[in-house]
Write a protein that holds these residues in place. Sequence first.
Motif, PDB file in Angstrom:
ATOM      1  N   CYS A  17      11.641  -3.025  -3.437  1.00 27.53           N
ATOM      2  CA  CYS A  17      12.260  -1.970  -2.642  1.00 27.53           C
ATOM      3  C   CYS A  17      12.479  -0.764  -3.547  1.00 27.53           C
ATOM      4  N   TYR A  18      12.251   0.399  -2.993  1.00 23.79           N
ATOM      5  CA  TYR A  18      12.355   1.652  -3.745  1.00 23.79           C
ATOM      6  C   TYR A  18      13.371   2.565  -3.078  1.00 23.79           C
ATOM      7  N   GLY A  19      14.036   3.352  -3.892  1.00 23.62           N
ATOM      8  CA  GLY A  19      15.062   4.255  -3.396  1.00 23.62           C
ATOM      9  C   GLY A  19      14.534   5.556  -2.828  1.00 23.62           C
ATOM     10  N   SER A  20      13.234   5.849  -3.063  1.00 28.69           N
ATOM     11  CA  SER A  20      12.655   7.072  -2.527  1.00 28.69           C
ATOM     12  C   SER A  20      11.163   6.875  -2.295  1.00 28.69           C
ATOM     13  N   LEU A  21      10.614   7.706  -1.438  1.00 27.40           N
ATOM     14  CA  LEU A  21       9.183   7.685  -1.171  1.00 27.40           C
ATOM     15  C   LEU A  21       8.404   8.030  -2.434  1.00 27.40           C
ATOM     16  N   ASP A  22       8.869   9.015  -3.188  1.00 32.60           N
ATOM     17  CA  ASP A  22       8.206   9.412  -4.434  1.00 32.60           C
ATOM     18  C   ASP A  22       8.173   8.266  -5.441  1.00 32.60           C
ATOM     19  N   GLU A  23       9.258   7.535  -5.556  1.00 31.88           N
ATOM     20  CA  GLU A  23       9.332   6.399  -6.484  1.00 31.88           C
ATOM     21  C   GLU A  23       8.311   5.327  -6.090  1.00 31.88           C
ATOM     22  N   ALA A  24       8.194   5.044  -4.803  1.00 32.03           N
ATOM     23  CA  ALA A  24       7.248   4.035  -4.323  1.00 32.03           C
ATOM     24  C   ALA A  24       5.809   4.459  -4.610  1.00 32.03           C
ATOM     25  N   ILE A  25       5.468   5.700  -4.288  1.00 33.06           N
ATOM     26  CA  ILE A  25       4.103   6.194  -4.509  1.00 33.06           C
ATOM     27  C   ILE A  25       3.791   6.235  -5.997  1.00 33.06           C
ATOM     28  N   THR A  26       4.739   6.664  -6.815  1.00 36.37           N
ATOM     29  CA  THR A  26       4.524   6.707  -8.271  1.00 36.37           C
ATOM     30  C   THR A  26       4.235   5.325  -8.820  1.00 36.37           C
ATOM     31  N   ASP A  27       4.975   4.316  -8.363  1.00 40.50           N
ATOM     32  CA  ASP A  27       4.748   2.953  -8.824  1.00 40.50           C
ATOM     33  C   ASP A  27       3.357   2.468  -8.399  1.00 40.50           C
ATOM     34  N   ALA A  28       2.960   2.782  -7.184  1.00 40.78           N
ATOM     35  CA  ALA A  28       1.642   2.376  -6.696  1.00 40.78           C
ATOM     36  C   ALA A  28       0.529   3.042  -7.499  1.00 40.78           C
ATOM     37  N   VAL A  29       0.646   4.330  -7.758  1.00 40.97           N
ATOM     38  CA  VAL A  29      -0.378   5.049  -8.524  1.00 40.97           C
ATOM     39  C   VAL A  29      -0.443   4.518  -9.952  1.00 40.97           C
ATOM     40  N   THR A  30       0.699   4.237 -10.556  1.00 44.48           N
ATOM     41  CA  THR A  30       0.728   3.680 -11.911  1.00 44.48           C
ATOM     42  C   THR A  30       0.029   2.330 -11.946  1.00 44.48           C
ATOM     43  N   TRP A  31       0.308   1.474 -10.960  1.00 45.92           N
ATOM     44  CA  TRP A  31      -0.333   0.165 -10.888  1.00 45.92           C
ATOM     45  C   TRP A  31      -1.844   0.317 -10.722  1.00 45.92           C
ATOM     46  N   LEU A  32      -2.267   1.178  -9.806  1.00 44.02           N
ATOM     47  CA  LEU A  32      -3.698   1.382  -9.574  1.00 44.02           C
ATOM     48  C   LEU A  32      -4.391   1.928 -10.822  1.00 44.02           C
ATOM     49  N   ASP A  33      -3.700   2.762 -11.555  1.00 45.27           N
ATOM     50  CA  ASP A  33      -4.268   3.355 -12.767  1.00 45.27           C
ATOM     51  C   ASP A  33      -4.481   2.304 -13.858  1.00 45.27           C
ATOM     52  N   GLN A  34      -3.709   1.208 -13.810  1.00 44.33           N
ATOM     53  CA  GLN A  34      -3.774   0.170 -14.837  1.00 44.33           C
ATOM     54  C   GLN A  34      -4.783  -0.929 -14.524  1.00 44.33           C
ATOM     55  N   ILE A  35      -5.250  -1.010 -13.300  1.00 45.90           N
ATOM     56  CA  ILE A  35      -6.195  -2.065 -12.923  1.00 45.90           C
ATOM     57  C   ILE A  35      -7.505  -1.440 -12.477  1.00 45.90           C
ATOM     58  N   CYS A  36      -8.513  -2.250 -12.412  1.00 44.48           N
ATOM     59  CA  CYS A  36      -9.796  -1.820 -11.859  1.00 44.48           C
ATOM     60  C   CYS A  36      -9.795  -2.266 -10.400  1.00 44.48           C
ATOM     61  N   ALA A  37      -9.230  -1.461  -9.542  1.00 43.13           N
ATOM     62  CA  ALA A  37      -8.988  -1.857  -8.157  1.00 43.13           C
ATOM     63  C   ALA A  37     -10.253  -1.772  -7.308  1.00 43.13           C
ATOM     64  N   GLU A  38     -10.429  -2.792  -6.485  1.00 41.68           N
ATOM     65  CA  GLU A  38     -11.465  -2.757  -5.459  1.00 41.68           C
ATOM     66  C   GLU A  38     -11.037  -1.716  -4.422  1.00 41.68           C
ATOM     67  N   PRO A  39     -12.002  -1.139  -3.700  1.00 41.34           N
ATOM     68  CA  PRO A  39     -11.637  -0.122  -2.693  1.00 41.34           C
ATOM     69  C   PRO A  39     -10.549  -0.583  -1.718  1.00 41.34           C
ATOM     70  N   GLN A  40     -10.601  -1.852  -1.304  1.00 41.79           N
ATOM     71  CA  GLN A  40      -9.597  -2.368  -0.364  1.00 41.79           C
ATOM     72  C   GLN A  40      -8.204  -2.381  -0.998  1.00 41.79           C
ATOM     73  N   GLN A  41      -8.108  -2.636  -2.310  1.00 46.37           N
ATOM     74  CA  GLN A  41      -6.815  -2.659  -2.994  1.00 46.37           C
ATOM     75  C   GLN A  41      -6.225  -1.253  -3.120  1.00 46.37           C
ATOM     76  N   GLN A  42      -7.058  -0.247  -3.047  1.00 45.58           N
ATOM     77  CA  GLN A  42      -6.593   1.126  -3.206  1.00 45.58           C
ATOM     78  C   GLN A  42      -5.923   1.666  -1.948  1.00 45.58           C
ATOM     79  N   LEU A  43      -6.011   0.911  -0.856  1.00 43.09           N
ATOM     80  CA  LEU A  43      -5.373   1.325   0.391  1.00 43.09           C
ATOM     81  C   LEU A  43      -3.929   0.843   0.381  1.00 43.09           C
ATOM     82  N   ILE A  44      -3.014   1.770   0.184  1.00 48.09           N
ATOM     83  CA  ILE A  44      -1.592   1.435   0.087  1.00 48.09           C
ATOM     84  C   ILE A  44      -0.803   2.380   0.992  1.00 48.09           C
ATOM     85  N   GLY A  45       0.103   1.805   1.759  1.00 43.61           N
ATOM     86  CA  GLY A  45       0.968   2.585   2.630  1.00 43.61           C
ATOM     87  C   GLY A  45       2.424   2.352   2.267  1.00 43.61           C
TER      88      GLY A  45
END
Length: 74
Positions: A21-49
């Motif tokens: 759970c995140y306290g803000s929309l920006d915090e959630a998106i930042t965490d998702a982008v950081t995670w994606l940046d650290q892995i070699c994500a398949e296109p399906q994994q890159q779809l995050i809402g």
Amino acid sequence: MDRMYRLIDACFEPHQQLDDCYGSLDEAITDAVTWLDQICAEPQQQLIGVEVCAANGDWRTCRLPTQLLCNLRS
């Protein structure tokens, strides 16, 4: 009341790797982008809402699952 956010996957389910759970929309998106940046994500994994917790406790989609990163050409 503070809003709480959570990340969802392409199937509109809580994201398995980013299940928090995140306290803000920006915090959630930042965490998702950081995670994606650290892995070699398949296109399906890159779809995050994002969902937001409503006053009654239900989760509602506030950002549809979309690709958060794009490939940069070398």
